[in-house]
Design a protein around this motif. Sequence first.
Motif, PDB file in Angstrom:
ATOM      1  N   ALA A   1       3.544   5.822  -5.743  1.00 10.34           N
ATOM      2  CA  ALA A   1       3.198   5.725  -7.199  1.00 10.34           C
ATOM      3  C   ALA A   1       1.923   6.954  -7.593  1.00 10.34           C
ATOM      4  O   ALA A   1       2.330   7.513  -8.565  1.00 10.34           O
ATOM      5  CB  ALA A   1       2.967   4.284  -7.840  1.00 10.34           C
ATOM      6  N   ALA A   2       1.091   6.719  -6.823  1.00 11.71           N
ATOM      7  CA  ALA A   2      -0.077   7.599  -7.129  1.00 11.71           C
ATOM      8  C   ALA A   2       0.244   9.015  -6.913  1.00 11.71           C
ATOM      9  O   ALA A   2      -0.198   9.897  -7.632  1.00 11.71           O
ATOM     10  CB  ALA A   2      -1.323   7.275  -6.271  1.00 11.71           C
ATOM     11  N   LEU A   3       1.109   9.360  -6.016  1.00  9.25           N
ATOM     12  CA  LEU A   3       1.659  10.656  -5.658  1.00  9.25           C
ATOM     13  C   LEU A   3       2.418  11.084  -6.841  1.00  9.25           C
ATOM     14  O   LEU A   3       2.304  12.233  -7.349  1.00  9.25           O
ATOM     15  CB  LEU A   3       2.660  10.563  -4.144  1.00  9.25           C
ATOM     16  N   ALA A   4       3.285  10.120  -7.215  1.00 10.26           N
ATOM     17  CA  ALA A   4       4.118  10.722  -8.472  1.00 10.26           C
ATOM     18  C   ALA A   4       3.425  10.825  -9.470  1.00 10.26           C
ATOM     19  O   ALA A   4       3.753  11.837 -10.358  1.00 10.26           O
ATOM     20  CB  ALA A   4       5.323   9.556  -8.611  1.00 10.26           C
ATOM     21  N   GLU A   5       2.289  10.116  -9.868  1.00 12.17           N
ATOM     22  CA  GLU A   5       1.471  10.336 -11.136  1.00 12.17           C
ATOM     23  C   GLU A   5       0.654  11.561 -10.887  1.00 12.17           C
ATOM     24  O   GLU A   5       0.659  12.235 -11.812  1.00 12.17           O
ATOM     25  CB  GLU A   5       0.414   9.085 -11.075  1.00 12.17           C
ATOM     26  N   ALA A   6       0.043  11.787  -9.786  1.00 13.17           N
ATOM     27  CA  ALA A   6      -0.342  13.248  -9.618  1.00 13.17           C
ATOM     28  C   ALA A   6       0.498  14.491  -9.906  1.00 13.17           C
ATOM     29  O   ALA A   6       0.093  15.451 -10.522  1.00 13.17           O
ATOM     30  CB  ALA A   6      -1.130  13.280  -8.142  1.00 13.17           C
ATOM     31  N   GLN A   7       1.697  14.085  -9.297  1.00 13.17           N
ATOM     32  CA  GLN A   7       2.882  15.535  -9.454  1.00 13.17           C
ATOM     33  C   GLN A   7       2.981  15.565 -10.733  1.00 13.17           C
ATOM     34  O   GLN A   7       3.096  16.844 -11.477  1.00 13.17           O
ATOM     35  CB  GLN A   7       3.919  15.038  -8.535  1.00 13.17           C
ATOM     36  N   SER A   8       3.362  14.428 -11.477  1.00 10.66           N
ATOM     37  CA  SER A   8       3.472  14.516 -13.013  1.00 10.66           C
ATOM     38  C   SER A   8       2.373  15.299 -13.697  1.00 10.66           C
ATOM     39  O   SER A   8       2.706  16.103 -14.682  1.00 10.66           O
ATOM     40  CB  SER A   8       3.741  13.347 -13.486  1.00 10.66           C
ATOM     41  N   SER A   9       1.301  14.783 -13.455  1.00 14.29           N
ATOM     42  CA  SER A   9      -0.080  15.353 -14.240  1.00 14.29           C
ATOM     43  C   SER A   9      -0.154  16.921 -13.818  1.00 14.29           C
ATOM     44  O   SER A   9      -0.544  17.656 -14.666  1.00 14.29           O
ATOM     45  CB  SER A   9      -1.234  14.616 -13.698  1.00 14.29           C
ATOM     46  N   ARG A  10       0.132  17.140 -12.632  1.00 14.08           N
ATOM     47  CA  ARG A  10       0.254  18.519 -12.512  1.00 14.08           C
ATOM     48  C   ARG A  10       1.221  19.450 -13.097  1.00 14.08           C
ATOM     49  O   ARG A  10       0.697  20.462 -13.514  1.00 14.08           O
ATOM     50  CB  ARG A  10       0.340  18.571 -10.811  1.00 14.08           C
ATOM     51  N   GLN A  11       2.232  19.014 -13.210  1.00 16.22           N
ATOM     52  CA  GLN A  11       3.472  19.523 -13.889  1.00 16.22           C
ATOM     53  C   GLN A  11       3.030  19.519 -15.472  1.00 16.22           C
ATOM     54  O   GLN A  11       3.212  20.608 -15.945  1.00 16.22           O
ATOM     55  CB  GLN A  11       4.746  18.850 -13.810  1.00 16.22           C
ATOM     56  N   ILE A  12       2.202  18.695 -16.054  1.00 16.78           N
ATOM     57  CA  ILE A  12       1.985  18.438 -17.348  1.00 16.78           C
ATOM     58  C   ILE A  12       0.946  19.805 -17.503  1.00 16.78           C
ATOM     59  O   ILE A  12       0.906  20.555 -18.642  1.00 16.78           O
ATOM     60  CB  ILE A  12       1.471  17.462 -17.795  1.00 16.78           C
ATOM     61  N   ALA A  13       0.083  19.884 -16.722  1.00 15.96           N
ATOM     62  CA  ALA A  13      -1.087  20.685 -16.665  1.00 15.96           C
ATOM     63  C   ALA A  13      -0.514  22.336 -16.702  1.00 15.96           C
ATOM     64  O   ALA A  13      -0.796  23.101 -17.375  1.00 15.96           O
ATOM     65  CB  ALA A  13      -2.077  20.768 -15.655  1.00 15.96           C
ATOM     66  N   VAL A  14       0.453  22.523 -15.920  1.00 18.62           N
ATOM     67  CA  VAL A  14       1.070  23.829 -15.652  1.00 18.62           C
ATOM     68  C   VAL A  14       1.914  24.092 -16.920  1.00 18.62           C
ATOM     69  O   VAL A  14       1.795  25.172 -17.447  1.00 18.62           O
ATOM     70  CB  VAL A  14       2.019  23.860 -14.510  1.00 18.62           C
ATOM     71  N   LEU A  15       2.643  23.203 -17.629  1.00 15.46           N
ATOM     72  CA  LEU A  15       3.494  23.510 -18.739  1.00 15.46           C
ATOM     73  C   LEU A  15       2.234  23.749 -19.745  1.00 15.46           C
ATOM     74  O   LEU A  15       2.697  24.587 -20.647  1.00 15.46           O
ATOM     75  CB  LEU A  15       4.138  22.123 -18.918  1.00 15.46           C
ATOM     76  N   GLU A  16       1.197  22.958 -20.064  1.00 11.65           N
ATOM     77  CA  GLU A  16       0.448  23.277 -20.962  1.00 11.65           C
ATOM     78  C   GLU A  16      -0.483  24.784 -20.929  1.00 11.65           C
ATOM     79  O   GLU A  16      -0.634  25.476 -21.608  1.00 11.65           O
ATOM     80  CB  GLU A  16      -0.803  22.275 -20.984  1.00 11.65           C
ATOM     81  N   ALA A  17      -0.695  25.010 -19.645  1.00  8.96           N
ATOM     82  CA  ALA A  17      -1.249  26.578 -19.275  1.00  8.96           C
ATOM     83  C   ALA A  17      -0.213  27.532 -19.619  1.00  8.96           C
ATOM     84  O   ALA A  17      -0.397  28.499 -20.280  1.00  8.96           O
ATOM     85  CB  ALA A  17      -1.557  26.451 -17.947  1.00  8.96           C
ATOM     86  N   ARG A  18       1.032  27.182 -19.369  1.00  7.05           N
ATOM     87  CA  ARG A  18       2.189  28.234 -19.672  1.00  7.05           C
ATOM     88  C   ARG A  18       2.448  28.308 -21.112  1.00  7.05           C
ATOM     89  O   ARG A  18       2.341  29.476 -21.968  1.00  7.05           O
ATOM     90  CB  ARG A  18       3.476  27.819 -18.973  1.00  7.05           C
ATOM     91  N   ALA A  19       2.070  27.448 -22.030  1.00  8.95           N
ATOM     92  CA  ALA A  19       2.129  27.044 -23.620  1.00  8.95           C
ATOM     93  C   ALA A  19       0.887  27.976 -24.096  1.00  8.95           C
ATOM     94  O   ALA A  19       0.925  28.777 -24.797  1.00  8.95           O
ATOM     95  CB  ALA A  19       2.180  25.793 -24.334  1.00  8.95           C
ATOM     96  N   ARG A  20      -0.239  27.914 -23.484  1.00 10.35           N
ATOM     97  CA  ARG A  20      -1.316  28.445 -24.035  1.00 10.35           C
ATOM     98  C   ARG A  20      -1.444  30.133 -23.675  1.00 10.35           C
ATOM     99  O   ARG A  20      -1.693  30.875 -24.453  1.00 10.35           O
ATOM    100  CB  ARG A  20      -2.775  27.920 -23.321  1.00 10.35           C
TER     101      ARG A  20
ATOM    102  N   LYS B   1       0.894  -0.992  -0.030  1.00 11.32           N
ATOM    103  CA  LYS B   1       0.105  -0.061  -0.107  1.00 11.32           C
ATOM    104  C   LYS B   1       0.894   1.261   0.177  1.00 11.32           C
ATOM    105  O   LYS B   1       0.526   2.417  -0.752  1.00 11.32           O
ATOM    106  CB  LYS B   1      -1.022  -0.097   1.130  1.00 11.32           C
ATOM    107  N   GLU B   2       1.904   1.126   0.814  1.00 11.61           N
ATOM    108  CA  GLU B   2       3.085   2.253   0.558  1.00 11.61           C
ATOM    109  C   GLU B   2       3.516   2.551  -0.650  1.00 11.61           C
ATOM    110  O   GLU B   2       3.449   3.525  -1.036  1.00 11.61           O
ATOM    111  CB  GLU B   2       4.034   2.069   1.716  1.00 11.61           C
ATOM    112  N   GLN B   3       3.705   1.641  -1.290  1.00 11.41           N
ATOM    113  CA  GLN B   3       4.361   1.714  -2.645  1.00 11.41           C
ATOM    114  C   GLN B   3       3.361   2.320  -3.594  1.00 11.41           C
ATOM    115  O   GLN B   3       3.709   3.025  -4.716  1.00 11.41           O
ATOM    116  CB  GLN B   3       4.896   0.402  -3.251  1.00 11.41           C
ATOM    117  N   SER B   4       2.056   1.646  -3.576  1.00 18.58           N
ATOM    118  CA  SER B   4       1.153   2.159  -4.573  1.00 18.58           C
ATOM    119  C   SER B   4       0.640   3.667  -4.153  1.00 18.58           C
ATOM    120  O   SER B   4       0.609   4.387  -5.203  1.00 18.58           O
ATOM    121  CB  SER B   4      -0.166   1.231  -4.573  1.00 18.58           C
ATOM    122  N   GLY B   5       0.860   4.198  -2.918  1.00 10.80           N
ATOM    123  CA  GLY B   5       0.553   5.320  -2.481  1.00 10.80           C
ATOM    124  C   GLY B   5       1.673   6.344  -3.044  1.00 10.80           C
ATOM    125  O   GLY B   5       1.405   7.414  -3.704  1.00 10.80           O
TER     126      GLY B   5
END
Length: 136
Positions: A41-60, A35-39
């Motif tokens: 992984a979920a945190l890393a995925e959320a941080q990655s998704s957030r970074q992608i959204a920020v980069l897309e917003a900056r590009a727009r 459960k710790e490992q899956s948590g």
Amino acid sequence: MLRLTGTGMLGIAILFIVTLSGVLWGCPAYNVYSKEQSGRAALAEAQSSRQIAVLEARARLESAKMLADAEVVRAEGAARANRILQDSLGGPDGYLRYLQIQAIDAKDASIIYVPTEGGLPLLESSRLAPRAEGGN
């Protein structure tokens, strides 16, 4: 064939019990670890998704700024061209007359109404009205 004595059987039983207790003790620890490992992984995925959204917003944002700059440059060019035409045609009235002529040339019409000095068009009522012939 292999024959087991009482001590051999006892050793196998102890080994089985130790293995079973290790499995029973290790399952909850493994579940916590899993459960710790899956948590993580979920945190890393959320941080990655957030970074992608920020980069897309900056590009727009950059794209919108560049489009706005291009529109300003286009408008400045059009204003400069209008000023040159206006000055070469004798001022604002000459320029407006020029634009009116250009609009008339662009129309595909057989009858064009041109406003008089009072701002009202001359109607063709006299041309379209039946003429009185003779005394009628």
